[in-house]
Design a protein around this motif. Sequence first.
Motif, PDB file in Angstrom:
ATOM      1  N   VAL A 169       0.813  -1.224   0.000  1.00 59.29           N
ATOM      2  CA  VAL A 169       0.000   0.000   0.000  1.00 59.29           C
ATOM      3  C   VAL A 169       0.841   1.266   0.000  1.00 59.29           C
ATOM      4  N   THR A 182      -3.061   4.002   7.101  1.00 59.37           N
ATOM      5  CA  THR A 182      -3.246   2.649   6.572  1.00 59.37           C
ATOM      6  C   THR A 182      -2.026   1.786   6.866  1.00 59.37           C
ATOM      7  N   MET A 344      -9.145   0.440   5.606  1.00 62.84           N
ATOM      8  CA  MET A 344      -8.457   1.069   4.475  1.00 62.84           C
ATOM      9  C   MET A 344      -9.028   2.451   4.172  1.00 62.84           C
ATOM     10  N   THR A 443      -7.056  -1.124  -3.129  1.00 59.30           N
ATOM     11  CA  THR A 443      -7.791  -2.166  -2.395  1.00 59.30           C
ATOM     12  C   THR A 443      -7.128  -3.523  -2.584  1.00 59.30           C
ATOM     13  N   TRP A 446      -4.059  -3.599  -0.510  1.00 57.71           N
ATOM     14  CA  TRP A 446      -4.434  -3.652   0.902  1.00 57.71           C
ATOM     15  C   TRP A 446      -4.820  -5.075   1.319  1.00 57.71           C
ATOM     16  N   ASP A 449      -1.802  -7.270   1.428  1.00 53.29           N
ATOM     17  CA  ASP A 449      -0.987  -6.967   2.603  1.00 53.29           C
ATOM     18  C   ASP A 449      -1.596  -7.566   3.862  1.00 53.29           C
TER      19      ASP A 449
END
Length: 764
Positions: A169, A182, A344, A443, A446, A449
């Motif tokens: 991210v 984030t 997020m 997204t 994210w 991750d």
Amino acid sequence: MLVQDRSSSAPKSPKGPKSKLRNTLQNRFSEAKALDFSTWFSDNLYKIITVLLLIATVAALFFLRNVGDTAALLCFETQAKNLEKIQFPNVNWNSISPITDKSPYVNFRTERWIVVSVSNYPTDSLRNLVKIRGWQVLAIGNSKTPSDWSLKGAIFLSLEQQAQLDFRVVDFLPYDSYVRKTVGYLFAIQHGAKKIFDADDRGDVIDGDLGKHFDVELVGEDARQEVILQYSHDNPNRSVINPYVHFGQRSVWPRGLPLENVGEIAHEEFYTEVFGGKQFIQQGISNGLPDVDSVFYFTRKSSLEAFDIRFDEHTPKVALPQGMMVPVNSFNTIYHSSAFWGLMLPVSVSTMASDVLRGYWGQRLLWEIGGYVVVYPPTVHRYDRIEGYPFSEEKDLHVNVGRLIKFLVSWRSNKHRLFEKVLELSFAMAEEGFWSDKDLKFTAAWLQDLLAVGYQQPRLMSLELDRPRASIGHGDRKEFVPQKLPSVHLGVEETGTVNYEIANLIRWRKNFGNVVLIMFCNGPVERTALEWRLLYGRIFKTVIIFSGAKNPDLAVEQGQWEQLYKHLPKIFDRYTSAEGFLFLQDDTILNYWNLLQADRSKLWIANKVSKSWTTVSTNGNSDWFSKQADMVKKVVSMMQAHFQVNYKESITDSQSIAIYSSEVFYIPRRFVADFVELVNLVGGLEIHQKVAIPMFFVSMDSPQNFDPVLSSMIYKQKPPTNNSSTLYSAQATAVHPWNVSSEQDFIKLIRIMAEGDPLLMELV
């Protein structure tokens, strides 16, 4: 001319290749026409119209750009972007490698985290967050953060440190924005987070205890096993609500509420109920400056005075059923692990819209796992810095949020795993123009991750929206009528319609109407108790009177002056909604009109008043000082680290103790728990009030953070004869000493205090 010349020659049909070519050219062109304007215009009309439309479109776009950000321009841009093909990310969910923790905190694990974004040096509010027991503060820096930023007890991640974490991210995050939080969410999850309090550095948690306000535990022995009030789902056409109405403020609305819903100020006719345990997102209400948009901020102020809006703290929390949404922000919200995927913060929208869009997006997906949002009564107090709200930063809210809510409620997915649904919804929102394809890619990064740091996506549940709703019978309806708290923010100056004296009284009451005054009377209470309540009861929430002897008829409680501080915790428990507690001895007169400039969230004490506060060495003094010093050392040795550090930074000489006459001091709500904890440490030790109070104060906070309002106090050790008027001054915050032992003394005092409060003359 070339065509006309070739047409006019009109030779006979010669034979051979050249003749064939000439015939071909002749046939391709029509017969020459007269080039008058009308004929040319009619022949080229469609070309002219096309060119004019193109010019008009460019001109309109240029005009809209220069006029400002309008709904028309946004719509035009959205349609233009939709013409671009958005590619759905291709993610192989089964081949995501774990991210190796390379930070210095590789072996650190804890379940409760507070994540904040920091752009400046640590604030007092952030220092208070660090003091909250059992929670680890994680501060996320950006390009505006000072390079030497540090705060004891907090973990700080600079831009450079964030880049070294290898999170996908990071490539999408702007350098100068709070949405870099984030990274902090992922870091906390990587290090064992089960609960994340999403906070900012300008609000104080009320009472310094998150567990007192939120449902920190949802399962186990510490969980509150209770039924929660829920908004009624009886009206299928209602998809968004204003929770501030439920908590007593009908004319205030939260940032992110569609402006067309602002006028819906009626309270709920009836509620239903839901079992607790799945309130995975918990939104707290903020006193002081709640989460309001720029429209409210700029239209509801009559002066430069800071907002100080209060909500009813006794109102029960309220849940949102499926099909109904509420604005959710990023500075006073607890996320449980089942909703971590919803943390997020979008990057392609404005910063004022990012957390609100996240909240609506997350609520819709929360329904897919059977979770819901619960709104809680006041959990923090945020301070209005009286700074401009960027209206332009809210364009994504005011233009799109109403349409977004309708879209989300109607959206459906047939995917079989949550993360697939999350990505599908982000794709649909990009197609609809609520955010760009950058957030779609964000997204995907994210979610990858999350899996790479060990997060397990929750299981899906059946969606109630697609099932017939149970009809609500009379027995299912739960009634609750919210209070209608005073609206002091309607853009109208309250004091303008009354005379000057009444206006002052309103202003004083507005400032101290939720502060409890605790008095200790050395004199005869049967002659003065009612008078003290008459004098100060007009200003403060209530007046509690202690004396050496109990008097039930006058509601006077018993307490010995030497250790009166041990009685204060029971007063704190009695008035849990009070903003603060002001202590006063009856030999000190309080000029309340001079206290308006004081910060009611800080400690007040006269530590800078000569002869009132002194530091005494135990060497060469009486045994009393030595015994008191020994007891102080014992208490200090049992203090928690932050108390002990504060104390030793203020009292550097271990052979000295601070002595304070304790005529007047103030304890705000956020220090009540600290005060009670310190009193408990004293236990059965007979530490004198004059020794205990200064020990408590320097342990709770650094003296440099005390509000200096009491510094202008007039203080004499020995009173002049007959309460001489030469001692009193209406410009001082307090006057000591002053003797009131009879009704005649009280009348004399009232007349002299009338210089600061003319309405007092009505009492005599």
